[in-house]
Design an enzyme around this catalytic site. Structure first.
Site, PDB file in Angstrom:
ATOM      1  N   HIS B 121      42.721 -57.388  18.884  1.00 28.39           N
ATOM      2  CA  HIS B 121      42.141 -56.206  19.517  1.00 28.39           C
ATOM      3  C   HIS B 121      41.442 -55.390  18.427  1.00 28.39           C
ATOM      4  O   HIS B 121      41.853 -55.411  17.270  1.00 28.39           O
ATOM      5  CB  HIS B 121      43.290 -55.395  20.132  1.00 28.39           C
ATOM      6  CG  HIS B 121      42.876 -54.274  21.020  1.00 28.39           C
ATOM      7  ND1 HIS B 121      42.394 -53.082  20.533  1.00 28.39           N
ATOM      8  CD2 HIS B 121      42.894 -54.143  22.372  1.00 28.39           C
ATOM      9  CE1 HIS B 121      42.132 -52.268  21.549  1.00 28.39           C
ATOM     10  NE2 HIS B 121      42.425 -52.891  22.677  1.00 28.39           N
ATOM     11  N   ASP B 198      51.208 -56.544  16.269  1.00 30.84           N
ATOM     12  CA  ASP B 198      50.719 -55.639  17.298  1.00 30.84           C
ATOM     13  C   ASP B 198      51.380 -56.083  18.602  1.00 30.84           C
ATOM     14  O   ASP B 198      51.012 -57.097  19.189  1.00 30.84           O
ATOM     15  CB  ASP B 198      49.191 -55.750  17.367  1.00 30.84           C
ATOM     16  CG  ASP B 198      48.608 -55.124  18.619  1.00 30.84           C
ATOM     17  OD1 ASP B 198      49.367 -54.533  19.422  1.00 30.84           O
ATOM     18  OD2 ASP B 198      47.377 -55.232  18.805  1.00 30.84           O
ATOM     19  N   GLN B 201      50.976 -56.058  23.922  1.00 31.21           N
ATOM     20  CA  GLN B 201      51.039 -56.898  25.125  1.00 31.21           C
ATOM     21  C   GLN B 201      52.376 -57.627  25.274  1.00 31.21           C
ATOM     22  O   GLN B 201      52.597 -58.292  26.281  1.00 31.21           O
ATOM     23  CB  GLN B 201      49.902 -57.924  25.111  1.00 31.21           C
ATOM     24  CG  GLN B 201      48.519 -57.309  25.117  1.00 31.21           C
ATOM     25  CD  GLN B 201      48.230 -56.528  26.394  1.00 31.21           C
ATOM     26  OE1 GLN B 201      48.742 -56.852  27.470  1.00 31.21           O
ATOM     27  NE2 GLN B 201      47.407 -55.496  26.287  1.00 31.21           N
ATOM     28  N   LYS B 224      51.563 -48.920  28.147  1.00 35.14           N
ATOM     29  CA  LYS B 224      51.529 -50.315  28.608  1.00 35.14           C
ATOM     30  C   LYS B 224      52.943 -50.823  28.915  1.00 35.14           C
ATOM     31  O   LYS B 224      53.108 -51.898  29.478  1.00 35.14           O
ATOM     32  CB  LYS B 224      50.889 -51.220  27.550  1.00 35.14           C
ATOM     33  CG  LYS B 224      49.420 -50.919  27.280  1.00 35.14           C
ATOM     34  CD  LYS B 224      48.858 -51.931  26.301  1.00 35.14           C
ATOM     35  CE  LYS B 224      47.603 -51.470  25.589  1.00 35.14           C
ATOM     36  NZ  LYS B 224      46.439 -51.288  26.426  1.00 35.14           N
ATOM     37  N   CYS B 364      37.998 -55.115  24.224  1.00 29.49           N
ATOM     38  CA  CYS B 364      38.139 -54.648  22.830  1.00 29.49           C
ATOM     39  C   CYS B 364      38.478 -55.819  21.918  1.00 29.49           C
ATOM     40  O   CYS B 364      39.289 -55.688  20.986  1.00 29.49           O
ATOM     41  CB  CYS B 364      39.183 -53.548  22.710  1.00 29.49           C
ATOM     42  SG  CYS B 364      38.727 -52.050  23.596  1.00 29.49           S
TER      43      CYS B 364
END
Lengths: 135, 406
Positions: B121, B198, B201, B224, B364
């Site tokens: 991202h 990261d 997700q 999220k 992104c």
């Protein structure tokens, strides 16, 4: 509501691809990106001695609305200078509800976009690219 | 094991919403998930019974607020399998990565290298480019395989003694591919590099045990993960956090301030300058509690069942192309596809008329779009509250777009 967005006239404009492609040895060329959605429009133009467009071609990597707008713009651009293009941009802005007044053809086709604010930049991106090419 | 999706759905008021006569089929969870009543109630409880600033007040509301804020930190820590004082509240996942890029990055020297991947991202690319511009570090990039995974066969070529940090998506926000962390950590440690994930997700799909992963930093976003907006988390190994200078200066992050010299509070205070997002942090704590109460083995099976239904259905529509792992192994419920002759935005707009919310565009992740020579994709991202009706509504919409827009 969205079914109404993709009305036949917009789809027909996009499919007509009027002016789609590249020019050999354009006088000027400009590319514009929409950083939010990634759409990209490249405008090639040839100009006469008075700064009027004699030929125009566009490449669109973008959505159907962007393609339709580029085609509509290409259909009416020849013979116009920067002021003339600025003038017909008002028709697009009127069609999508950003300005008061009745738009001229062929931009009436974009009236359904007035209800979709997030998609209005798609219609205006070809104008931005052409403005850059003329400036 | 059966999974009672109806019971989960009942906890999310927005899923009962009717828009233009249609139910909401929310499949844009990768952008922002919906939030359960437990989170809404926790935030409301704070705002109506405990609203005050944290840490410094001596009155009872301030004490309530501070206790709720620190309890939220403890809930997040439990969710991550770490200690509360290792958890830093940030403004989001992007803010967490920027914190590391700025603060840990300030310890790096010109010529040091950061290793990223082609599927990151932008929030795990641009902060490192800003660091490169500031300090002269170099950035290397692991390419992506045809099936949308980070190509770890390239690791030996790209990792050198100059590599100080490997920062990668735990789960791709475009392809849903799960990172093989063990391989990355083993290779990174062999050259002395730190590893940051990261987790934007991955965190929405169940509790984690970060110490067992062998990583050094982990970031994720509250919104999220069924929590409020404006809150995120950075976890870091304490010895690394203790060695890092502050990211932002202000109240709460100091030891002692004089005009001659200021000393810093220990982590996490050092990295939480100013009044934090107290209500959102409390909401995120509640979201972590909510997630820990869910049976994630059953939930994951349920989500993967939806992925299979979606992939099977899309493949029946002429001209669809899927990006990402074809199998259900080592992947999470994020599915990207294109439809020949129809731009992703037009697919997404058509789906909206079927009551289906998805994301379309570059997500992104423009370097990944370039890798596949794409303008963008339509992305379906699922949560445990999604059900077959969501997938079937989407498939009907895609078929309609295929019939009418090309």
């Amino acid at each position: 509501m969205n079914d109404q967005l993709y009305q036949d006239r917009i789809v027909a404009l996009a499919k007509a691809k009027t002016g789609a492609g590249k020019l050999d040895a354009p006088t000027r060329s400009a590319r514009r990106d929409n950083p939010l959605c990634g759409d990209r429009v490249t405008m090639d133009i040839k100009l006469d001695g008075q700064g009027r467009i004699t030929e125009i071609a566009h490449q669109v990597r973008g959505c159907l609305l962007c393609q339709a707008s580029a085609a509509a713009l290409s259909a009416v651009a020849v013979g116009r200078d920067a002021a003339g293009i600025s003038d017909i941009r008002h028709d697009a802005e009127r069609a999508i509800g950003r300005e008061a007044g009745d738009p001229r053809e062929p931009f009436t086709a974009f009236a359904p976009v007035a209800a979709h604010k997030s998609r209005q930049e798609c219609v205006l991106l070809p104008f931005e690219a052409l403005k850059d090419a003329l400036s | 094991m059966s999974f009672d999706v109806a019971a989960v759905r009942r906890q999310f008021p927005i899923l009962s919403e009717i828009i233009d006569g249609r139910p909401v089929h929310y499949l844009d969870n990768g952008a922002s998930a919906q939030t359960p009543l437990a989170v809404i109630d926790a935030v409301r409880h704070y705002e109506t019974t405990s609203r005050a600033n944290v840490l410094r007040g001596v009155h009872r509301l301030a004490e309530r607020a501070t206790e709720a804020y620190e309890n939220a930190r403890a809930e997040v820590a439990k969710f991550l399998g770490v200690q509360p004082l290792e958890v830093i509240f940030t403004g989001g996942c992007t803010a967490a990565i920027n914190l590391v890029a700025y603060s840990y990055g300030s310890l790096l020297k010109p010529g040091d290298r950061i290793l990223l991947s082609e599927l990151e991202h932008h929030s795990n690319i641009v902060p490192w480019q800003l660091l490169r511009a500031r300090s002269g570090i170099e950035i290397d990039m692991i390419p992506v395989t045809e099936d949308g995974r980070i190509d770890l066969n390239e690791l030996p070529r790209l990792l050198t003694s100059k590599t100080k940090l490997v920062s990668l998506a735990h789960v791709s926000n475009v392809t849903g591919a799960l990172l093989d962390i063990r391989t990355v950590v083993t290779a990174a440690k062999a050259v002395g590099a730190k590893v940051m994930l990261d987790g934007a997700q991955r965190a929405p799909h169940g509790p984690l045990d970060l110490p067992s992963l062998g990583i050094d930093f982990y970031a994720f976003a509250g919104h999220k993960a069924y929590g409020p907006n404006g809150i995120g988390v950075l976890w870091g190994k304490p010895e690394l956090l203790d060695a890092m200078p502050p990211f932002m200066g202000g109240g709460s992050m100091i030891g002692r301030v004089t005009f001659a010299e200021t000393t810093w509070a220990p982590s996490p205070r050092r990295f939480e300058a100013g009044t934090p997002a107290i209500g959102p942090a409390i909401g995120l704590g509640a979201a972590c509690t909510w997630m820990q109460a869910l049976d994630w083995t059953a939930a994951h099976d349920h989500e993967m069942g939806l992925v299979q239904r979606l992939m099977d259905g899309l493949q029946k529509v002429d001209g669809t192309r899927l990006f990402g792992p074809a199998s259900l192994q080592n992947r999470y419920p994020v599915v990207s596809f294109t439809l020949d002759g129809v731009h992703p935005h037009d697919v997404a707009q058509t789906l909206d008329s079927f009551g289906v919310a998805v994301r379309a565009g570059h997500h992104c992740a423009q370097p990944l779009m370039d890798r596949f020579d794409l303008d963008g994709t339509t992305r379906v991202s699922m949560a445990p509250y999604n059900d077959n009706t969501d997938i079937d509504a989407l498939l009907a919409g895609v078929a309609h777009a295929a019939r009418t827009l090309r």
